[in-house]
Design a protein around this motif. Structure first.
Motif, PDB file in Angstrom:
ATOM      1  N   GLN A 111       0.841  -1.188   0.000  1.00 36.33           N
ATOM      2  CA  GLN A 111       0.000   0.000   0.000  1.00 36.33           C
ATOM      3  C   GLN A 111       0.882   1.246   0.000  1.00 36.33           C
ATOM      4  N   THR A 112       0.512   2.208  -0.815  1.00 36.61           N
ATOM      5  CA  THR A 112       1.271   3.447  -0.883  1.00 36.61           C
ATOM      6  C   THR A 112       0.628   4.494   0.008  1.00 36.61           C
ATOM      7  N   GLY A 113       1.442   5.352   0.586  1.00 39.83           N
ATOM      8  CA  GLY A 113       0.895   6.377   1.450  1.00 39.83           C
ATOM      9  C   GLY A 113       1.949   7.349   1.921  1.00 39.83           C
ATOM     10  N   MET A 114       1.484   8.389   2.572  1.00 41.80           N
ATOM     11  CA  MET A 114       2.392   9.401   3.094  1.00 41.80           C
ATOM     12  C   MET A 114       1.814  10.002   4.370  1.00 41.80           C
ATOM     13  N   TYR A 115       2.694  10.197   5.347  1.00 41.68           N
ATOM     14  CA  TYR A 115       2.345  10.921   6.563  1.00 41.68           C
ATOM     15  C   TYR A 115       3.031  12.278   6.509  1.00 41.68           C
ATOM     16  N   LEU A 116       2.260  13.336   6.745  1.00 38.81           N
ATOM     17  CA  LEU A 116       2.799  14.694   6.762  1.00 38.81           C
ATOM     18  C   LEU A 116       2.312  15.426   7.996  1.00 38.81           C
ATOM     19  N   SER A 117       3.212  16.020   8.730  1.00 41.70           N
ATOM     20  CA  SER A 117       2.818  16.934   9.803  1.00 41.70           C
ATOM     21  C   SER A 117       3.030  18.355   9.309  1.00 41.70           C
TER      22      SER A 117
END
Length: 231
Positions: A68-74
Motif C-alpha cells: 500500500q502506498t501512502g504518506m504521513y505529513l505533519s
C-alpha cells in the motif's frame, strides 16, 4: 514528484503503534481508520493538543501493508513547511494520505488552495483515504478559504476522546509491555500520587522507566521508580 517515490514517511517510533494506543471511547474512530477501502474516503479527526492524534496516525501508518502506498505529513513540521505545498502533488494516487496538524497552515492561502485541490483530485481519482487531524472542527479552524472548510466536511468527522485516569494507567502498562517490562498496580498508584496525570506526563514517565529499567536490567519497583523519575 514520482509516485513510486512516495512511501509512508514518518520517523518510526516503536512506542507509537496500536499496541500502545489505548482505544478508550474511540472504537468507532479506530474502526473507520482501519476498514479496507477501494474508493475515496475522508476522515477528519479533531481534539486539543496532547490527546494522541499524531500517535494514532503513526499507528495507522505502521499497520498498513507493504503493497500500500501512502504518506504521513505533519504540517507543523518546519521541514515540510520549507518544502511547501508541492509536497502534496500526486498524493491523490496514494492509498492513504495522513495529514497531521492541519490547523498549522490555517490562513496560509497557498497551502489552503493546495489542500483544496488535493481533496478534489483525490475524490476524482477515487482511490485515496484522506485522513486529517486538527485542534478543532473545520468550522472552528481559521481557514481563509471557505471552499476548503466545506471540503473538509465531506467525510466522517470524529472527536478523539482524551484518556481518563484508568486509561492512562493502561497506557503505562502497554508502553512498558513493548519492552517486555511489567508494572504492578501498586507501583502505578505510587506514580499517580506523584506526577501530573496527563497524557504527555504519563508518556514521559513511561519512557524514563523503560530506559532506566533496560539500562539497569531492573524490575520496575517503587525504589526503581524513585531513581528513574527522581521523586
Amino acid at each position: 514528484m514520482e509516485l513510486e517515490q512516495l512511501t509512508f514517511t514518518y520517523e518510526f517510533n516503536d512506542e507509537k503503534t496500536l499496541k500502545t494506543f489505548v482505544v478508550g471511547r474511540n472504537q468507532g474512530l479506530i474502526d473507520n481508520l482501519l476498514q479496507p477501502h477501494s474508493e475515496f474516503m475522508q476522515t477528519y479527526i479533531y481534539a486539543p493538543g496532547n490527546c494522541g492524534k499524531s500517535h494514532l496516525l503513526y499507528a495507522v501508518s505502521d499497520l498498513l501493508s507493504g503493497n500500500q502506498t501512502g504518506m504521513y505529513l505533519s504540517l507543523s513540521d518546519p521541514d515540510i513547511r520549507e518544502i511547501g505545498p508541492e509536497v502534496l502533488e500526486n498524493t491523490e494516487e496514494l492509498d492513504y494520505l495522513l495529514v497531521d496538524d492541519l490547523d498549522a497552515v490555517a490562513g496560509d492561502r497557498t497551502w489552503e488552495i493546495a489542500l483544496y485541490s488535493c481533496i478534489n483530485l483525490a475524490r476524482k481519482v477515487n482511490r485515496c483515504h484522506l485522513i486529517f487531524t486538527a485542534a478543532g472542527l473545520p468550522s472552528e479552524v481559521k481557514f481563509s478559504l471557505n471552499d476548503l472548510r466545506t471540503r473538509l466536511q465531506w467525510g466522517e468527522t470524529f472527536y478523539l476522546h482524551p484518556l481518563d485516569g484508568d486509561e492512562l494507567a493502561t497506557l503505562i502498562k502497554c508502553m512498558l509491555a513493548t519492552k517486555g517490562l511489567e508494572i504492578s498496580q501498586s507501583v502505578i498508584d505510587f506514580i499517580y500520587r506523584r506526577i501530573t496525570w496527563t497524557l504527555p506526563e504519563v508518556v514521559r514517565c513511561a519512557e524514563k522507566l523503560m530506559n532506566f529499567a533496560i539500562e539497569n536490567n531492573a524490575k520496575i519497583t517503587v525504589p526503581v521508580v524513585k531513581k528513574a523519575l527522581g521523586i
